[in-house]
Design a protein around this motif. Structure first.
Motif, PDB file in Angstrom:
ATOM      1  N   THR A  50      13.747  41.606 -45.581  1.00 30.40           N
ATOM      2  CA  THR A  50      15.188  41.837 -45.733  1.00 30.40           C
ATOM      3  C   THR A  50      15.555  41.727 -47.210  1.00 30.40           C
ATOM      4  O   THR A  50      16.356  42.510 -47.737  1.00 30.40           O
ATOM      5  CB  THR A  50      15.978  40.821 -44.894  1.00 30.40           C
ATOM      6  OG1 THR A  50      15.628  41.002 -43.517  1.00 30.40           O
ATOM      7  CG2 THR A  50      17.485  41.013 -45.048  1.00 30.40           C
ATOM      8  N   CYS A  95      13.055  44.599 -49.228  1.00 32.18           N
ATOM      9  CA  CYS A  95      13.354  46.009 -48.932  1.00 32.18           C
ATOM     10  C   CYS A  95      14.844  46.291 -49.040  1.00 32.18           C
ATOM     11  O   CYS A  95      15.236  47.295 -49.636  1.00 32.18           O
ATOM     12  CB  CYS A  95      12.878  46.398 -47.534  1.00 32.18           C
ATOM     13  SG  CYS A  95      11.097  46.238 -47.292  1.00 32.18           S
ATOM     14  N   ASP A  96      15.680  45.448 -48.468  1.00 31.21           N
ATOM     15  CA  ASP A  96      17.080  45.831 -48.299  1.00 31.21           C
ATOM     16  C   ASP A  96      18.024  45.292 -49.368  1.00 31.21           C
ATOM     17  O   ASP A  96      19.165  45.731 -49.446  1.00 31.21           O
ATOM     18  CB  ASP A  96      17.566  45.418 -46.900  1.00 31.21           C
ATOM     19  CG  ASP A  96      16.982  46.327 -45.824  1.00 31.21           C
ATOM     20  OD1 ASP A  96      16.885  47.538 -46.081  1.00 31.21           O
ATOM     21  OD2 ASP A  96      16.615  45.836 -44.739  1.00 31.21           O
ATOM     22  N   ILE A  97      17.601  44.330 -50.165  1.00 33.86           N
ATOM     23  CA  ILE A  97      18.465  43.857 -51.260  1.00 33.86           C
ATOM     24  C   ILE A  97      17.904  44.326 -52.598  1.00 33.86           C
ATOM     25  O   ILE A  97      18.550  45.059 -53.339  1.00 33.86           O
ATOM     26  CB  ILE A  97      18.578  42.310 -51.297  1.00 33.86           C
ATOM     27  CG1 ILE A  97      19.111  41.769 -49.965  1.00 33.86           C
ATOM     28  CG2 ILE A  97      19.505  41.885 -52.441  1.00 33.86           C
ATOM     29  CD1 ILE A  97      19.208  40.235 -49.919  1.00 33.86           C
TER      30      ILE A  97
END
Lengths: 215, 215
Positions: free
Chosen positions: A101, A104-106
């Protein structure tokens, strides 16, 4: 001798520095300055090791490995003690999901090359870049706070009583969040875990200010 | 029974659909429409499973797992055959690095929520969003082409003669690249591998057009 191509402020390199320290592995730090000389990561000699020009790269003998989480899994497989992943498949999935999380996503959305594109192509001001940065940090860390606060598997660290892969990702992201003045008031679990991590030499010695290339 | 919260066009869900098919695991597909009703991924019931509101989520009994690569590693640990990762730590690091170059450095920057922000905050036109999309796809896939073309470990698939984790990531990214008219002419290794993968039912049946929620 392990050789880590690193930049003191790179969040991804910081993750691997923590993992190396937790495992007690000695390494030679080779600084790659992301802003000098048009970006040292863009020079052909470095691109031959890291085709995308990202840091970190870990050299272990003849092999060059990129991508921070892949590097940490590599270290885990070759040097299993102390473990950075728990035993059960369910628990390992949880730890990897927290790490991803962040990784990859921040982090990629806030990477230097993305901020540079915003300035170049959209004329983004520094204030607009900062707002962008904070937006993705807050959305991502709020999700991480929920993953941690709602789960009894969370302990002194992200998973249980031993620091691991998720903590290696969380601490550098919180370092960046603080650098960009992101308010973490409603993230008590994250703050508590980061405090516990930062009290450990493995984390403290991996911090940007402690690196040979720190400015 | 495994339950996969999925969206036909989600690249991350597509990765997991391929992995489930390669392992011959049956699952129930639960569509989460990312554009309808303000985004079904934002509804509280789904956010309880996936705090960041991303797809896919895999439910296995009582556990809900997020993050596509973490889910595939979970499947690999519980259902090791056929393997999606090679045996040696060096080879596993290589496969994970290829997968993460796509899953960390290409895909998140082009995610729907990022494109929406560009329109909302910077007034980006569709042409500007398309240029953004292509920029990150091309930079990332050129790096992946180099990782594949320069390495004798590349075989019929990304690593050797068996499709695995890297192929699960590559095929959905190339699907997106084609959808946005990214020129892949100078990426012969990627095109060859994707052709080989798409000839396999596990990949063909995971494609967006084959999903129950396809439009």
């Amino acid at each position: 001798m392990l050789k880590l191509y690193t930049y003191f402020r790179s969040s991804a390199a910081y993750r691997v520095r923590i993992a190396l320290n937790l495992k007690g592995l000695h390494y030679e730090a080779v600084p790659v300055h992301l802003l000098k000389e048009g970006g040292q990561q863009n020079q052909p000699a470095y691109r031959a090791k890291s085709p995308l020009g990202t840091v970190p790269t870990l050299e272990d003998g003849a092999g060059a490995h990129t991508q921070s989480l892949a590097i940490i899994e590599y270290l885990e497989e070759l040097h299993p003690l102390p473990p950075l992943l728990p035993v059960s498949a369910e628990a390992r999935a949880r730890v990897r999901a927290i790490a991803q999380t962040i990784a990859c996503d921040i982090h990629p959305v806030n990477n230097l090359r993305v901020l540079q594109y915003l300035g170049r192509e959209f004329g983004a001001t520094q204030a607009q870049k900062d707002a962008w940065y904070r937006h993705w940090v807050m959305a991502g860390l709020q999700a991480v706070e929920q993953m941690l606060a709602d789960d009894p598997a969370t302990g002194r660290y992200c998973h249980g009583e031993r620091p691991g892969l998720a903590d290696c990702s969380l601490v550098p992201q919180v370092f960046n969040a603080r650098r960009f003045d992101c308010p973490l008031d409603d993230m008590p679990t994250i703050r508590r875990i980061v405090d516990a991590c930062e009290a450990l030499p493995a984390f403290a010695n991996a911090a940007p200010a402690q690196q040979p290339d720190a400015e």
